[in-house]
Enzyme design. Structure first.
Site, PDB file in Angstrom:
ATOM      1  N   GLU A 255      35.051  34.514  49.883  1.00 35.04           N
ATOM      2  CA  GLU A 255      34.178  33.609  50.634  1.00 35.04           C
ATOM      3  C   GLU A 255      34.943  32.498  51.329  1.00 35.04           C
ATOM      4  O   GLU A 255      34.724  31.316  51.092  1.00 35.04           O
ATOM      5  CB  GLU A 255      33.095  33.058  49.705  1.00 35.04           C
ATOM      6  CG  GLU A 255      32.220  34.209  49.232  1.00 35.04           C
ATOM      7  CD  GLU A 255      31.037  33.810  48.393  1.00 35.04           C
ATOM      8  OE1 GLU A 255      31.201  32.925  47.553  1.00 35.04           O
ATOM      9  OE2 GLU A 255      29.965  34.393  48.582  1.00 35.04           O
TER      10      GLU A 255
ATOM     11  N   GLU B  31      30.872  42.615  44.604  1.00 29.17           N
ATOM     12  CA  GLU B  31      29.938  41.964  43.674  1.00 29.17           C
ATOM     13  C   GLU B  31      28.598  42.643  43.857  1.00 29.17           C
ATOM     14  O   GLU B  31      28.169  42.888  44.982  1.00 29.17           O
ATOM     15  CB  GLU B  31      29.785  40.469  43.985  1.00 29.17           C
ATOM     16  CG  GLU B  31      31.057  39.691  43.769  1.00 29.17           C
ATOM     17  CD  GLU B  31      30.958  38.212  44.169  1.00 29.17           C
ATOM     18  OE1 GLU B  31      29.856  37.653  44.179  1.00 29.17           O
ATOM     19  OE2 GLU B  31      32.028  37.644  44.475  1.00 29.17           O
TER      20      GLU B  31
HETATM   21  C1  GAL Z   1      28.994  35.184  45.373  1.00 30.31           C
HETATM   22  C2  GAL Z   1      30.301  34.543  45.003  1.00 30.31           C
HETATM   23  C3  GAL Z   1      30.463  34.374  43.534  1.00 30.31           C
HETATM   24  C4  GAL Z   1      29.212  33.795  42.942  1.00 30.31           C
HETATM   25  C5  GAL Z   1      28.063  34.693  43.223  1.00 30.31           C
HETATM   26  C6  GAL Z   1      26.760  34.168  42.719  1.00 30.31           C
HETATM   27  O1  GAL Z   1      28.633  34.829  46.648  1.00 30.31           O
HETATM   28  O2  GAL Z   1      31.379  35.270  45.496  1.00 30.31           O
HETATM   29  O3  GAL Z   1      31.545  33.526  43.313  1.00 30.31           O
HETATM   30  O4  GAL Z   1      28.963  32.563  43.500  1.00 30.31           O
HETATM   31  O5  GAL Z   1      27.913  34.795  44.614  1.00 30.31           O
HETATM   32  O6  GAL Z   1      26.738  33.921  41.393  1.00 30.31           O
END
Ligand code: GAL
Length: 928
Positions: free
Chosen positions: A407, A469
């Protein structure tokens, strides 16, 4: 410009090199140091670097540690927002500054030796002096810095001083979603460097899957020799590649390491060699010629007492827990972990995506203007961080991909980092989710793409695709894992993903009443914070697996057992290994009671293959019966003991749940006649016990996945404050019929609920009819009945799905069986209280007291069961689990259904097929 604000990398350090130990002497400088915290750099005491500075009045602080976790200042949590003005590269003058001093002794044997002082992590900026001489400044909190101290080190006492600033220009590059915690939080080591020693090395061990041969290529600064006795390699010069002959390759499933020694005349370095070759072929990531599937998690370094100063045993526990839950990959979100963690991944077997310490997410608030990754003044800092990541970890076979960071939008500096990596290490692909156009990365990566998007991406094919993620594991959830797995397996370019995230970052605290709880954002009085968004892991902060982890383990199990026409199917979902390390056993249960068991003679199944085999010979049963087949480790593995279950499945073998609820009632007793309220017809007494209800209920304490969208709609609709209008109560000899209309205030829609009670000598039957009226604007949290019993009836036995909780879109981990628990044990201690503990597909349940007497509830065929010592409203009200106080009743929810869980706290909501909408329904229960 002060060194604190300077956007350049730190200075004074030696070039980055590999992390290793050798037979050269070293001194661990961890222990109690003197410490003094000042509110700003300007307020910090003068002269601390002088050897004769008097620090006797200072506190003692363990190193490594974060000072905020030792009574100096407080932790603070933000996700995206910088807790200071966006004024790059400047940071606030109110900049907590921690001075650390240590006097340490260097033994006589070190006389004349060159030496380095190594810091494995200082958050965020440290200025370092040894014996009064300044060595330099560190930046890059989760990266190592080494200073050459040969000229200032002496035998006998030495004085080491480190001034650490909480904020520095580096903070702009370290906006990861986690606690702001400062200090010298990783090891400090003095390392002797013998003349002519191995300062740095890069040992690449390639594997040619077409020949089965290994090839060793070793780069060292000084001429060195390699020995790997097992491969017959003895004292071979490394100036040319070394043919290793036929070798066993390294993989996450079979982490074969060969021990060797790299040596010069003055230094010997033990090396652990894993042969493997990573490639991208036809849009697929392969290792040793085989495509791999990431069944991964994102791991932050976290310990509830020590923050990111994670003890070695904790790192080891993480790897073991991952392996034990079928996880095969880690993304080191969002920075390189302690190097020892990677050595554990080599040893125990996990694919690693090693991520650089870089995130600038807070610039999204200003449209990414002045974002460091696009600004030339930050270029060196970006490249410096990348180089230090790669150089430190380049020898790890487990690291199969580099990640530029997280990010940080997209910008020239990121492209330059990628280019640098491609040049320096062409053996590993480059990952970065922020390069949406895939201009400088080798794999397409997304976060939180919905099922539909994954399907689209998979269908389109092209580059290898990973979800870096997905399945945000916040609170109760994630729901929908199974459907992701199906997509990952359907499309060849889909390589799975990494669940967000491994562990809840709750900090262990005690409240004023001495009750332990886990703190999250806002609990330390932070003026800006992101609440419980830091509590979104598969492990609770104390590393107890959550139901979400159990669900994940089941969904990604590498051996799948299910029903097929001939009996049982066994599928091998390993990427690399067969099943001969497993023992298959079966047990037949009749209404949850074991009837017969045995060992299954399962045939060998190649990776990716499956077989269908006949069921074992089973005795006849008359009640609902299930065959459970389990695949467990035949022998101890380095990560789990023999008997550890890696996969299981169940097959129904006789009457199904739709039959008459089976089971003899243990003893038939005289059943005291039920007592109904003469006015509203609700049940007041059942089996001699005072009860309240049951009444129609639609509400649940919203989960954190409900909160952002669904729960808003539910509250707007008023589902949390239903009113019950009694339309009629009819009493007949053996029957009571209550008609009512249930609806929220201020709304025209509602539900007719008709309760038809039939009283038998030994039981009471309830037939509930539900008929919605009008337009229901939202999904329903639940549809069912709520009732309350005396607190003494707190032992629960049920036949249904268990032993754990289950919801419509998260019920792979539970099996059909007979389970016993207590109301207290049926609660899942989510850090933030919310709906939990639902037991699904319950055929019958008993709630009994210490005397063994109580109530039995039978479904027709099944119901969902929740039992707790507080109401849904009290559950929703509490902010921390410790605030829930048992009341004088056991509150039951007996449901037709609940809404699914989804992952809307950060990602898609509940899939349509798991949504609960108002619909006409019939529900039958028998109370005995
Ligand atoms: C993503 C980010 C993580 C965390 C997650 C939400 O955007 O990369 O670090 O913030 O969202 O828990």
């Amino acid at each position: 410009m002060s060194y604190i604000d300077d956007p350049a990398p730190g200075h004074g350090a030696r070039p980055a090199r590999a992390w290793f130990s050798s037979d050269a002497p070293s001194l661990d400088l961890g222990g109690q140091w003197r410490f003094h915290l000042s509110p700003s750099a300007a307020a910090a005491p003068d002269g601390v670097e002088r050897e004769d500075f008097d620090d006797s009045g200072w506190s003692l602080l363990p190193v490594p540690s974060h000072w905020q976790l030792h009574g100096h200042g407080s932790p603070a949590y933000t996700n995206v927002a910088y807790p200071f003005p966006i004024d790059p590269p400047f940071v606030p003058s109110e900049n907590p500054t921690g001075d650390h001093r240590l006097v340490f002794d260097v033994p006589q044997e070190w006389a004349g030796l060159a030496a380095l002082l190594r810091f494995d992590g200082i958050d965020s900026c440290g200025r370092v002096w040894l014996n009064g001489t300044e060595l330099g400044v560190t930046r890059g909190s989760r990266l190592a810095t080494e200073f050459d101290v040969s000229a200032v080190l002496r035998t006998g006492p030495n004085v080491l001083v480190v001034r650490v600033h909480q904020w520095s220009s580096g903070s702009y590059l370290e906006d990861q979603d986690m606690w702001w915690l400062s200090g010298i939080f990783r090891d400090v080591t003095l390392v002797a460097r013998p003349a002519g020693g191995i300062d740095d090395y890069w040992l690449r061990a390639d594997y040619d899957h077409t020949t089965g041969h290994g090839l060793l290529r070793v780069e060292t600064a000084a001429p060195a020799r390699l020995s790997v006795p097992e491969l017959g390699i003895v004292d071979r010069a490394v100036d040319e590649p070394i043919e290793a002959g036929v070798v066993e390759p390294w993989s996450a499933e079979s982490p074969r390491l060969y021990d060797g020694t790299l040596a010069t005349d003055t230094e010997r370095v033990p090396v652990r060699i894993g042969f493997r070759t990573v490639a991208i072929t036809d849009g697929r990531i392969t290792v040793n010629g085989l495509p791999i599937m990431f069944r991964g998690v994102n791991r932050h370094e976290f310990h509830p007492e020590h923050g990111r100063a994670v003890p070695y045993e904790t790192a080891r526990a993480d790897v073991l827990l991952m392996k034990q839950h079928n996880i095969n990959a880690v993304r080191t979100s969002h920075y390189p972990p302690h190097p020892a963690f990677l050595a554990l991944c080599d040893e125990l077997g996990l694919w690693v995506v090693d991520e650089c310490d870089l995130e600038t997410h807070g610039f999204s608030a200003v449209g990414w203007e002045r974002n460091p990754t696009g600004d030339p003044q930050w270029r060196d800092a970006c490249l410096d961080r990348m180089a230090r990541t790669v150089e430190r970890d380049k020898n790890r076979p487990s690291v199969i991909m580099w990640s530029l960071g997280n990010e940080a939008h997209t910008g020239k500096n990121l492209a330059d980092m990628a280019e640098w990596v491609h040049r320096r290490d062409p053996t590993r692909p480059v990952h970065y989710e922020g390069d949406r156009a895939c201009e400088y990365v080798d794999v397409h990566s997304r976060m939180y793409a919905s099922h539909a998007e994954v399907e689209q991406i998979g269908r389109a094919g092209g580059m290898p695709f990973v979800q870096c993620e997905y399945a945000h594991a916040m609170g109760n959830g994630p729901g929908g894992l199974l459907e992701y797995r199906e997509l990952f397996e359907r499309y060849p370019t889909c390589h799975g993903g990494f669940v967000w995230e491994w562990i809840d970052h709750g900090i262990a605290r005690r409240d004023a009443r001495g009750r332990e709880y886990f703190a999250y954002g806002g609990d330390f009085g932070e003026p800006i914070h992101d609440g419980s968004f830091v509590i979104d892991g598969l492990l609770f902060p104390d590393r107890t697996p959550s139901p979400g982890l159990l669900e994940l383990a089941k969904v990604i199990e590498p051996v799948r057992i299910s029903q097929c026409s001939e009996g049982l199917t066994i599928e091998n979902h390993h990427d690399v290994i067969g099943l001969d390390h497993l023992t298959f056993t079966w047990v037949l249960e009749e209404e949850g009671e074991p009837r017969a068991s045995g060992v299954l003679d399962a045939p060998e199944v190649a990776p990716g293959a499956s077989v269908c085999m006949p069921l074992p010979q089973l005795p006849a049963t008359s009640r609902e019966s299930w065959l459970t087949v389990t695949a467990a480790l035949a022998e101890d593995a380095p990560w789990a003991a023999a008997g550890h279950v890696v996969g299981w499945g169940q097959v129904p073998v006789s009457a199904t749940a739709s039959g008459v609820p089976g089971g003899k009632v243990a003893q038939s007793r005289t059943f005291a006649a039920p007592v109904f309220d003469p006015v509203d017809g609700t049940l007041r007494e059942l089996g001699g016990y005072p009860v309240a209800g049951p009444r129609l209920d639609l509400w649940r304490a919203p989960t954190e996945n409900d909160e952002p969208v669904e729960a808003k709609a539910w509250r707007a609709a008023g589902l949390h404050r239903l009113q019950h209008r009694v339309i009629s109560v009819e009493h007949a000899a053996d029957e009571v019929v209550v008609r009512s209309r249930v609806a929220p205030p201020a709304q025209a829609f509602g539900m007719f609920a008709t309760y038809r009670w039939t009283v038998a000598p030994d039981a009471v039957h309830l037939h509930l009819d539900v008929e919605p009226e009008g337009e229901w604007p939202a999904t329903l949290p639940r549809l069912g009945l709520r009732m309350a019993l005396p607190a003494a009836l707190d032992r629960v036995t049920w036949f249904g799905l268990g032993p754990g909780e289950a919801y419509a879109d998260s019920r792979q981990a539970v099996r059909v069986g007979r389970f016993s628990s207590t109301v207290d044990e049926m609660q899942t201690p989510y850090v933030v209280p919310q709906e939990n503990g639902n037991r699904a597909n319950v055929r019958w349940a008993t709630l009994t007291g210490a005397d063994g007497r109580g109530l039995r509830i039978e479904g027709s065929p099944t119901f969902e069961l929740t039992a707790r010592r507080w109401t849904s409203e009290e559950l929703a009200e509490a902010r921390h689990a410790a605030e829930l106080v048992p009341g004088p009743l056991v509150h039951l929810n007996l449901d037709i259904a609940q809404n699914g869980l989804g992952t809307e706290s950060c990602g898609p909501g509940v899939l349509p097929r798991y949504q609960l909408h108002a619909h006409p329904a019939t529900f039958q229960l028998t109370f005995r």
